[in-house]
Design a protein around this motif. Structure first.
Motif, PDB file in Angstrom:
ATOM      1  N   ARG A   1      12.507   6.020   3.892  1.00  0.00           N
ATOM      2  CA  ARG A   1      11.229   6.182   4.565  1.00  0.00           C
ATOM      3  C   ARG A   1      10.783   7.628   4.734  1.00  0.00           C
ATOM      4  O   ARG A   1       9.661   7.879   5.146  1.00  0.00           O
ATOM      5  CB  ARG A   1      11.274   5.530   5.954  1.00  0.00           C
TER       6      ARG A   1
ATOM      7  N   ARG B   1       5.066   4.974  -2.864  1.00  0.00           N
ATOM      8  CA  ARG B   1       5.444   3.828  -2.040  1.00  0.00           C
ATOM      9  C   ARG B   1       4.949   2.529  -2.661  1.00  0.00           C
ATOM     10  O   ARG B   1       3.883   2.493  -3.276  1.00  0.00           O
ATOM     11  CB  ARG B   1       4.863   3.971  -0.627  1.00  0.00           C
ATOM     12  N   PHE B   2       5.716   1.472  -2.453  1.00  0.00           N
ATOM     13  CA  PHE B   2       5.310   0.135  -2.875  1.00  0.00           C
ATOM     14  C   PHE B   2       4.857  -0.630  -1.647  1.00  0.00           C
ATOM     15  O   PHE B   2       5.644  -0.860  -0.734  1.00  0.00           O
ATOM     16  CB  PHE B   2       6.471  -0.594  -3.554  1.00  0.00           C
ATOM     17  N   VAL B   3       3.578  -0.951  -1.591  1.00  0.00           N
ATOM     18  CA  VAL B   3       3.015  -1.678  -0.451  1.00  0.00           C
ATOM     19  C   VAL B   3       2.503  -3.024  -0.931  1.00  0.00           C
ATOM     20  O   VAL B   3       1.622  -3.092  -1.799  1.00  0.00           O
ATOM     21  CB  VAL B   3       1.872  -0.875   0.202  1.00  0.00           C
ATOM     22  N   PHE B   4       3.053  -4.095  -0.383  1.00  0.00           N
ATOM     23  CA  PHE B   4       2.636  -5.432  -0.754  1.00  0.00           C
ATOM     24  C   PHE B   4       2.465  -6.253   0.508  1.00  0.00           C
ATOM     25  O   PHE B   4       3.419  -6.486   1.247  1.00  0.00           O
ATOM     26  CB  PHE B   4       3.685  -6.081  -1.673  1.00  0.00           C
ATOM     27  N   THR B   5       1.265  -6.662   0.791  1.00  0.00           N
ATOM     28  CA  THR B   5       0.982  -7.420   2.017  1.00  0.00           C
ATOM     29  C   THR B   5       0.821  -8.909   1.773  1.00  0.00           C
ATOM     30  O   THR B   5       0.719  -9.685   2.739  1.00  0.00           O
ATOM     31  CB  THR B   5      -0.308  -6.880   2.679  1.00  0.00           C
TER      32      THR B   5
ATOM     33  N   GLU C   1      -2.710  -9.559  -2.151  1.00  0.00           N
ATOM     34  CA  GLU C   1      -3.030  -9.340  -3.565  1.00  0.00           C
ATOM     35  C   GLU C   1      -2.934 -10.604  -4.399  1.00  0.00           C
ATOM     36  O   GLU C   1      -3.343 -10.644  -5.556  1.00  0.00           O
ATOM     37  CB  GLU C   1      -2.087  -8.276  -4.154  1.00  0.00           C
TER      38      GLU C   1
END
Length: 214
Positions: A153, A205-209, A212
């Motif tokens: 982080r 960063r890999f952001v997946f909510t 998508e």
């Protein structure tokens, strides 16, 4: 210790500093979680010695470093008490501890590479051994404190260890003078880590909510 080549002696001294620094940073983390004194000391020892212990177990390198040198264990148990005694002052020394943590990362990485190299393991394993030594203790500390590990982080951390290990292992394979190699690698790794902190360099960063999904 006293029979080591000059560069290894310097690395050994730096390792003492790194062990104390890692144990003290762990003590601060334990204090933020209101742990008792026993918890503070154990967290300090686990953080400072955890990476090297995991490396030794994976490589079959025995005795473990702190078993062969009990003074390492004693140091990592005493350093947290120093932190407790100086807590009112220590918490203000944020910058100093960032530098000490960076020193620990770089020195542990080089030490891990050095031990793996002496065991004649493949080049890639030498680098991985350095990364484990440099990073695993901090991961254990954060997990025990119920935090997302700093490794995942914060500013470049594992990448610093990877490049430090790559440079050090390459120098070893080329037969470069140990004193010069140790000094150059240390300066590179420390500078890289401090610059990453100063300028907040991060990996993408890999952001997946879930939004998508179609």
């Amino acid at each position: 210790m006293w029979n080591l080549p000059p560069a290894d002696s310097v690395l050994h001294v730096l390792s003492w500093l790194a062990l104390a620094a890692q144990a003290m940073t762990a003590a601060l983390a334990a204090g933020r979680r209101s742990m008792d004194w026993m918890g503070v000391c154990l967290l300090g020892a686990i953080t400072a010695l955890g990476g090297g212990t995991l490396r030794d177990v994976l490589l079959g390198h025995y005795p473990l470093a702190w078993v062969e040198r009990p003074s390492y264990l004693l140091l990592t148990l005493l350093a947290p008490f120093v932190t407790i005694a100086m807590a009112r002052v220590v918490h203000r020394l944020t910058t100093a501890f960032l530098v000490l943590d960076a020193i620990g990362l770089v020195v542990f990485t080089m030490s891990g590479c050095n031990i793996a190299w002496q065991m004649n393991v493949p080049f890639g394993i030498v680098i991985v051994a350095g990364m484990i030594t440099g990073c695993a203790g901090g991961v254990l500390r954060d997990i025990l404190c119920n935090d997302v590990p700093l490794l995942f982080r914060a500013e470049l951390y594992a990448s610093v260890s990877l490049l430090t290990g790559l440079i050090y292992a390459t120098g070893l394979s080329l037969g470069l003078g140990s004193g010069v190699l140790t000094a150059l690698t240390f300066v590179f790794g420390l500078s890289f880590r401090l610059l990453a902190i100063r300028y907040k360099w991060n990996m993408p960063r890999f952001v997946f909510t879930g939004e998508e999904r179609g």
